[in-house]
Design a protein around this motif. Structure first.
Motif, PDB file in Angstrom:
ATOM      1  N   THR A 131      -4.494  -1.882   7.546  1.00  0.00           N
ATOM      2  CA  THR A 131      -4.256  -3.082   6.751  1.00  0.00           C
ATOM      3  C   THR A 131      -5.424  -3.360   5.811  1.00  0.00           C
ATOM      4  O   THR A 131      -5.232  -3.737   4.647  1.00  0.00           O
ATOM      5  CB  THR A 131      -4.041  -4.292   7.679  1.00  0.00           C
ATOM      6  OG1 THR A 131      -2.966  -4.013   8.576  1.00  0.00           O
ATOM      7  CG2 THR A 131      -3.709  -5.538   6.878  1.00  0.00           C
TER       8      THR A 131
ATOM      9  N   HIS B  61      -4.041  -2.945   2.146  1.00  0.00           N
ATOM     10  CA  HIS B  61      -3.833  -4.300   1.602  1.00  0.00           C
ATOM     11  C   HIS B  61      -5.190  -4.985   1.399  1.00  0.00           C
ATOM     12  O   HIS B  61      -5.553  -5.896   2.154  1.00  0.00           O
ATOM     13  CB  HIS B  61      -2.945  -5.129   2.529  1.00  0.00           C
ATOM     14  CG  HIS B  61      -1.613  -4.503   2.816  1.00  0.00           C
ATOM     15  ND1 HIS B  61      -0.565  -4.539   1.911  1.00  0.00           N
ATOM     16  CD2 HIS B  61      -1.160  -3.809   3.895  1.00  0.00           C
ATOM     17  CE1 HIS B  61       0.478  -3.911   2.420  1.00  0.00           C
ATOM     18  NE2 HIS B  61       0.152  -3.456   3.621  1.00  0.00           N
TER      19      HIS B  61
ATOM     20  N   ASN C 118      -6.110  -7.080  -0.589  1.00  0.00           N
ATOM     21  CA  ASN C 118      -6.022  -8.504  -0.918  1.00  0.00           C
ATOM     22  C   ASN C 118      -5.681  -9.360   0.296  1.00  0.00           C
ATOM     23  O   ASN C 118      -5.534 -10.574   0.174  1.00  0.00           O
ATOM     24  CB  ASN C 118      -4.971  -8.727  -2.014  1.00  0.00           C
ATOM     25  CG  ASN C 118      -3.596  -8.224  -1.601  1.00  0.00           C
ATOM     26  OD1 ASN C 118      -3.490  -7.293  -0.787  1.00  0.00           O
ATOM     27  ND2 ASN C 118      -2.543  -8.823  -2.151  1.00  0.00           N
ATOM     28  N   ARG C 119      -5.570  -8.738   1.478  1.00  0.00           N
ATOM     29  CA  ARG C 119      -5.268  -9.496   2.692  1.00  0.00           C
ATOM     30  C   ARG C 119      -6.257  -9.154   3.805  1.00  0.00           C
ATOM     31  O   ARG C 119      -5.870  -8.734   4.891  1.00  0.00           O
ATOM     32  CB  ARG C 119      -3.846  -9.198   3.163  1.00  0.00           C
ATOM     33  CG  ARG C 119      -2.766  -9.615   2.185  1.00  0.00           C
ATOM     34  CD  ARG C 119      -1.393  -9.234   2.701  1.00  0.00           C
ATOM     35  NE  ARG C 119      -0.346  -9.610   1.752  1.00  0.00           N
ATOM     36  CZ  ARG C 119       0.936  -9.340   1.932  1.00  0.00           C
ATOM     37  NH1 ARG C 119       1.339  -8.691   3.025  1.00  0.00           N
ATOM     38  NH2 ARG C 119       1.831  -9.709   1.023  1.00  0.00           N
TER      39      ARG C 119
ATOM     40  N   LEU D 281      -5.622 -10.810   7.217  1.00  0.00           N
ATOM     41  CA  LEU D 281      -4.608 -10.227   8.094  1.00  0.00           C
ATOM     42  C   LEU D 281      -5.207  -9.091   8.917  1.00  0.00           C
ATOM     43  O   LEU D 281      -4.930  -8.968  10.123  1.00  0.00           O
ATOM     44  CB  LEU D 281      -3.435  -9.722   7.260  1.00  0.00           C
ATOM     45  CG  LEU D 281      -2.270  -9.085   8.032  1.00  0.00           C
ATOM     46  CD1 LEU D 281      -1.689 -10.072   9.037  1.00  0.00           C
ATOM     47  CD2 LEU D 281      -1.198  -8.589   7.068  1.00  0.00           C
TER      48      LEU D 281
END
Length: 270
Positions: A24, A28, A30-31, A34
């Motif tokens: 993740t 991702h 931008n996260r 998370l």
């Protein structure tokens, strides 16, 4: 009982969450919150799963992604504190004692830790060697990917946790996974090389040789302790006929109606 250890211990669910957090963080960007949340879930599954949170912290700091660093740490801390507090509340205040205090066991010698740790490069010599090559490639290119940072941190964590009383090679599962990840970067570099046929051919030969060597070394184990024999029966009658019995697996002792004497490490796991 250790034959079924991977099915009943938290190591594999922890590893799945750890690798999901790393994926993740990479897929991702931008996260980061998370990725941190998933790392927090891994930490709650097994308290020694600190390698990825530490590696993520160092990797983000090295790339000066300060905002992502704060979000990653906030996600990990938020999930750990929130779900940890909920578990403590619904367990009547017993969760902390069973998962934290019970693991506060005496430390064994450094020699014991190194002896257990040596099984990783000894048995998984090919991926370990490939991981070293991957690390050298990143150093020469003056870059530090998450795979390299995670590998170094996981090996350090594994070496330290192996000093705990009752620790065993299952504490190297995370380090073994990190080894395979970093080894894959070396294999990828070989695949993209101009001498791809020669390098990949050499890797294929080494892999085949390693599989044959490993299979020859462990064949007797799978024929004896590691195999499943349907003709085996629990020795309940034999245990019932003696006054005292020493057994690693307490189930047979209890089924035979004998008193159970538990060691310090056993009491901590109850």
């Amino acid at each position: 009982s250790d034959q079924w250890g991977f099915a009943v211990r938290p190591d594999l669910p922890t590893l799945a969450l750890t690798l999901t957090s790393a994926l993740t963080l990479l897929r991702h960007p931008n996260r980061p919150w998370l990725a941190g949340a998933v790392a927090g879930l891994a930490l709650l599954t097994k308290l020694t799963a600190i390698a990825l949170p530490v590696a993520g912290f160092l990797w983000l700091a090295a790339h000066r992604r300060w905002r992502d660093l704060v979000l990653f740490c906030s996600g990990a801390a938020g999930v750990t504190v929130a779900l940890g507090s909920a578990t403590q509340l619904f367990s009547g205040g017993q969760a902390f004692s069973h998962t934290v205090l019970a693991q506060m066991l005496p430390l064994l010698t450094v020699e014991h830790a190194f002896e257990a740790f040596s099984s990783l490069p000894r048995l998984a010599w090919f991926p370990f060697l490939a991981a070293l090559i991957g690390l050298v490639i990143q150093v020469r290119q003056r870059r530090a990917n998450l795979s390299a940072v995670f590998w170094l941190v996981s090996l350090g964590v594994g070496l330290y946790t192996l000093r705990g009383l009752g620790s065993n090679v299952n504490y190297l599962i995370e380090g073994a996974a990190a080894t395979c990840w970093l080894a894959a970067t070396a294999l990828e570099a070989a695949w993209r090389s101009r001498k791809r046929e020669l390098i990949t051919g050499s890797f294929a030969v080494l892999t085949l040789a390693g599989m044959l060597i490993w299979g020859a070394q462990t064949l007797s184990y799978w024929q004896r302790e590691g195999g499943v024999r349907t003709d085996r029966q629990l020795p309940i009658a034999e245990i019932s006929a003696v006054n005292q019995v020493l057994a690693e697996e307490p189930t047979m002792v209890l089924l035979a109606g004998k008193p159970l004497v538990v060691s310090e490490i056993g009491r901590a796991h109850v």
